[in-house]
Design a protein around this motif. Structure first.
Motif, PDB file in Angstrom:
ATOM      1  N   VAL A   2       0.821  -1.220   0.000  1.00 33.67           N
ATOM      2  CA  VAL A   2       0.000   0.000   0.000  1.00 33.67           C
ATOM      3  C   VAL A   2       0.853   1.267   0.000  1.00 33.67           C
ATOM      4  CG1 VAL A   2      -2.098  -1.077   0.879  1.00 33.67           C
ATOM      5  CG2 VAL A   2      -0.467  -0.137   2.482  1.00 33.67           C
ATOM      6  N   PHE A   3       2.015   1.259   0.647  1.00 35.76           N
ATOM      7  CA  PHE A   3       2.887   2.434   0.542  1.00 35.76           C
ATOM      8  C   PHE A   3       3.407   2.596  -0.889  1.00 35.76           C
ATOM      9  CE2 PHE A   3       3.669   2.317   5.320  1.00 35.76           C
ATOM     10  CZ  PHE A   3       2.939   3.467   5.558  1.00 35.76           C
ATOM     11  N   ALA A   4       3.671   1.479  -1.567  1.00 35.72           N
ATOM     12  CA  ALA A   4       4.090   1.564  -2.972  1.00 35.72           C
ATOM     13  C   ALA A   4       2.971   2.188  -3.813  1.00 35.72           C
ATOM     14  CB  ALA A   4       4.473   0.187  -3.498  1.00 35.72           C
ATOM     15  N   ASP A   5       1.740   1.788  -3.551  1.00 38.46           N
ATOM     16  CA  ASP A   5       0.601   2.387  -4.262  1.00 38.46           C
ATOM     17  C   ASP A   5       0.493   3.874  -3.957  1.00 38.46           C
ATOM     18  OD1 ASP A   5      -0.058  -0.082  -5.349  1.00 38.46           O
ATOM     19  OD2 ASP A   5      -1.690  -0.468  -3.927  1.00 38.46           O
ATOM     20  N   ALA A   6       0.695   4.233  -2.705  1.00 40.27           N
ATOM     21  CA  ALA A   6       0.577   5.639  -2.304  1.00 40.27           C
ATOM     22  C   ALA A   6       1.634   6.509  -2.981  1.00 40.27           C
ATOM     23  CB  ALA A   6       0.675   5.769  -0.778  1.00 40.27           C
ATOM     24  N   VAL A   7       2.872   6.058  -3.013  1.00 42.81           N
ATOM     25  CA  VAL A   7       3.913   6.879  -3.650  1.00 42.81           C
ATOM     26  C   VAL A   7       3.773   6.875  -5.167  1.00 42.81           C
ATOM     27  CG1 VAL A   7       5.521   6.757  -1.712  1.00 42.81           C
ATOM     28  CG2 VAL A   7       5.745   5.132  -3.588  1.00 42.81           C
ATOM     29  N   ALA A   8       3.132   5.856  -5.726  1.00 46.23           N
ATOM     30  CA  ALA A   8       2.841   5.887  -7.168  1.00 46.23           C
ATOM     31  C   ALA A   8       1.812   6.981  -7.466  1.00 46.23           C
ATOM     32  CB  ALA A   8       2.337   4.526  -7.638  1.00 46.23           C
ATOM     33  N   LEU A   9       0.872   7.168  -6.553  1.00 45.00           N
ATOM     34  CA  LEU A   9      -0.135   8.213  -6.731  1.00 45.00           C
ATOM     35  C   LEU A   9       0.447   9.610  -6.532  1.00 45.00           C
ATOM     36  CD1 LEU A   9      -3.070   6.506  -4.826  1.00 45.00           C
ATOM     37  CD2 LEU A   9      -3.049   7.081  -7.270  1.00 45.00           C
ATOM     38  N   ARG A  10       1.359   9.738  -5.558  1.00 44.35           N
ATOM     39  CA  ARG A  10       1.993  11.029  -5.266  1.00 44.35           C
ATOM     40  C   ARG A  10       3.488  10.837  -5.104  1.00 44.35           C
ATOM     41  NH1 ARG A  10       0.016  15.473  -1.133  1.00 44.35           N
ATOM     42  NH2 ARG A  10       1.755  16.540  -2.085  1.00 44.35           N
ATOM     43  N   PRO A  11       4.208  10.835  -6.226  1.00 43.98           N
ATOM     44  CA  PRO A  11       5.654  10.614  -6.171  1.00 43.98           C
ATOM     45  C   PRO A  11       6.414  11.686  -5.392  1.00 43.98           C
ATOM     46  CG  PRO A  11       4.834  10.448  -8.425  1.00 43.98           C
ATOM     47  CD  PRO A  11       3.709  10.941  -7.580  1.00 43.98           C
ATOM     48  N   ASP A  12       5.788  12.820  -5.134  1.00 44.38           N
ATOM     49  CA  ASP A  12       6.438  13.909  -4.395  1.00 44.38           C
ATOM     50  C   ASP A  12       6.253  13.785  -2.882  1.00 44.38           C
ATOM     51  OD1 ASP A  12       3.681  14.426  -4.485  1.00 44.38           O
ATOM     52  OD2 ASP A  12       3.959  16.583  -4.480  1.00 44.38           O
ATOM     53  N   TRP A  13       5.682  12.689  -2.407  1.00 46.08           N
ATOM     54  CA  TRP A  13       5.409  12.492  -0.982  1.00 46.08           C
ATOM     55  C   TRP A  13       6.630  11.868  -0.312  1.00 46.08           C
ATOM     56  CZ3 TRP A  13       2.424   8.013   1.508  1.00 46.08           C
ATOM     57  CH2 TRP A  13       2.121   8.300   2.848  1.00 46.08           C
ATOM     58  N   ALA A  14       7.506  12.714   0.200  1.00 48.73           N
ATOM     59  CA  ALA A  14       8.769  12.260   0.794  1.00 48.73           C
ATOM     60  C   ALA A  14       8.536  11.275   1.943  1.00 48.73           C
ATOM     61  CB  ALA A  14       9.593  13.455   1.261  1.00 48.73           C
ATOM     62  N   LYS A  15       7.603  11.589   2.820  1.00 48.07           N
ATOM     63  CA  LYS A  15       7.342  10.706   3.957  1.00 48.07           C
ATOM     64  C   LYS A  15       6.901   9.321   3.484  1.00 48.07           C
ATOM     65  CE  LYS A  15       4.670  10.257   8.182  1.00 48.07           C
ATOM     66  NZ  LYS A  15       3.684  10.883   9.074  1.00 48.07           N
ATOM     67  N   GLY A  16       6.156   9.274   2.402  1.00 54.68           N
ATOM     68  CA  GLY A  16       5.719   7.984   1.865  1.00 54.68           C
ATOM     69  C   GLY A  16       6.884   7.126   1.410  1.00 54.68           C
ATOM     70  N   HIS A  17       7.886   7.770   0.801  1.00 60.06           N
ATOM     71  CA  HIS A  17       9.069   7.028   0.377  1.00 60.06           C
ATOM     72  C   HIS A  17       9.827   6.490   1.590  1.00 60.06           C
ATOM     73  CE1 HIS A  17       8.854   7.866  -3.915  1.00 60.06           C
ATOM     74  NE2 HIS A  17       8.450   9.076  -3.586  1.00 60.06           N
ATOM     75  N   VAL A  18       9.885   7.272   2.641  1.00 56.39           N
ATOM     76  CA  VAL A  18      10.536   6.813   3.874  1.00 56.39           C
ATOM     77  C   VAL A  18       9.755   5.645   4.469  1.00 56.39           C
ATOM     78  CG1 VAL A  18      11.132   7.468   6.241  1.00 56.39           C
ATOM     79  CG2 VAL A  18      11.608   9.036   4.353  1.00 56.39           C
ATOM     80  N   CYS A  19       8.432   5.760   4.499  1.00 53.41           N
ATOM     81  CA  CYS A  19       7.599   4.678   5.035  1.00 53.41           C
ATOM     82  C   CYS A  19       7.740   3.411   4.191  1.00 53.41           C
ATOM     83  CB  CYS A  19       6.138   5.114   5.095  1.00 53.41           C
ATOM     84  SG  CYS A  19       5.805   6.398   6.315  1.00 53.41           S
ATOM     85  N   LEU A  20       7.765   3.561   2.870  1.00 59.32           N
ATOM     86  CA  LEU A  20       7.955   2.414   1.991  1.00 59.32           C
ATOM     87  C   LEU A  20       9.312   1.762   2.261  1.00 59.32           C
ATOM     88  CD1 LEU A  20       7.277   0.541  -0.360  1.00 59.32           C
ATOM     89  CD2 LEU A  20       8.078   2.350  -1.910  1.00 59.32           C
ATOM     90  N   SER A  21      10.336   2.565   2.386  1.00 62.81           N
ATOM     91  CA  SER A  21      11.666   2.041   2.655  1.00 62.81           C
ATOM     92  C   SER A  21      11.705   1.285   3.976  1.00 62.81           C
ATOM     93  CB  SER A  21      12.682   3.184   2.663  1.00 62.81           C
ATOM     94  OG  SER A  21      13.963   2.687   2.967  1.00 62.81           O
ATOM     95  N   ARG A  22      11.087   1.840   4.988  1.00 61.43           N
ATOM     96  CA  ARG A  22      11.068   1.178   6.300  1.00 61.43           C
ATOM     97  C   ARG A  22      10.316  -0.146   6.228  1.00 61.43           C
ATOM     98  NH1 ARG A  22       7.899   1.325  11.245  1.00 61.43           N
ATOM     99  NH2 ARG A  22       9.297   0.850  12.966  1.00 61.43           N
ATOM    100  N   ALA A  23       9.172  -0.148   5.536  1.00 59.95           N
ATOM    101  CA  ALA A  23       8.394  -1.381   5.408  1.00 59.95           C
ATOM    102  C   ALA A  23       9.184  -2.446   4.648  1.00 59.95           C
ATOM    103  CB  ALA A  23       7.064  -1.089   4.714  1.00 59.95           C
ATOM    104  N   LEU A  24       9.866  -2.038   3.591  1.00 57.61           N
ATOM    105  CA  LEU A  24      10.701  -2.980   2.852  1.00 57.61           C
ATOM    106  C   LEU A  24      11.795  -3.557   3.748  1.00 57.61           C
ATOM    107  CD1 LEU A  24      10.973  -1.009  -0.488  1.00 57.61           C
ATOM    108  CD2 LEU A  24      10.148  -3.379  -0.297  1.00 57.61           C
ATOM    109  N   ASP A  25      12.429  -2.704   4.532  1.00 57.70           N
ATOM    110  CA  ASP A  25      13.477  -3.159   5.442  1.00 57.70           C
ATOM    111  C   ASP A  25      12.915  -4.143   6.459  1.00 57.70           C
ATOM    112  OD1 ASP A  25      16.248  -2.987   6.403  1.00 57.70           O
ATOM    113  OD2 ASP A  25      15.320  -2.073   8.174  1.00 57.70           O
ATOM    114  N   LYS A  26      11.776  -3.808   7.052  1.00 57.27           N
ATOM    115  CA  LYS A  26      11.156  -4.686   8.053  1.00 57.27           C
ATOM    116  C   LYS A  26      10.713  -6.010   7.430  1.00 57.27           C
ATOM    117  CE  LYS A  26      11.097  -2.198  11.855  1.00 57.27           C
ATOM    118  NZ  LYS A  26      11.548  -2.682  13.155  1.00 57.27           N
ATOM    119  N   ALA A  27      10.408  -5.988   6.128  1.00 55.33           N
ATOM    120  CA  ALA A  27      10.002  -7.209   5.425  1.00 55.33           C
ATOM    121  C   ALA A  27      11.212  -8.026   4.986  1.00 55.33           C
ATOM    122  CB  ALA A  27       9.130  -6.846   4.222  1.00 55.33           C
ATOM    123  N   GLY A  28      12.414  -7.577   5.365  1.00 56.51           N
ATOM    124  CA  GLY A  28      13.621  -8.316   5.026  1.00 56.51           C
ATOM    125  C   GLY A  28      14.135  -8.053   3.624  1.00 56.51           C
ATOM    126  N   ARG A  29      13.757  -6.920   3.070  1.00 56.32           N
ATOM    127  CA  ARG A  29      14.133  -6.577   1.703  1.00 56.32           C
ATOM    128  C   ARG A  29      15.023  -5.331   1.714  1.00 56.32           C
ATOM    129  NH1 ARG A  29       8.154  -6.844  -0.889  1.00 56.32           N
ATOM    130  NH2 ARG A  29       9.228  -5.961  -2.694  1.00 56.32           N
TER     131      ARG A  29
END
Length: 100
Positions: free
Chosen positions: A56-83
């Protein structure tokens, strides 16, 4: 004939007040979908469902690529998912899109 942008409209300024900086560049349905995806991502992360948070964070940043916090949240989720490598790449891409 050259068209000169006169600046943000009242509706655009209102969007930025509600949805944050840069929101006036997006149509209201996009902003509503973005907000919904952001909230779903937050809830998934809070519940520790990192795979769902990534989606869902990937979907959110696709909708608003200028959302810096979303990119940080996506990165954190990826890290927590072992990626980890993808997390780094997502953070770099967010910095490029938001700050270049």
């Amino acid at each position: 004939q050259e068209i000169v942008h006169a600046g943000p409209t009242a509706a655009g300024r209102a969007s930025s007040e509600v949805y944050g900086h840069g929101a006036s560049a997006y149509a209201p349905p996009v902003l509503e979908a973005w907000r919904e995806q952001g909230e779903l991502g937050r809830l998934a992360a809070r519940g520790g469902d990192w795979a769902r948070a990534v989606d869902v964070f990937a979907d959110a940043v696709a909708l608003r690529p200028d959302w810096a916090k979303g990119h940080v949240c996506l990165s954190r989720a990826l890290d927590k998912a072992g990626r980890g490598a993808e997390a780094e790449a997502a953070l770099r891409e967010g910095a490029r899109l938001c700050f270049d």
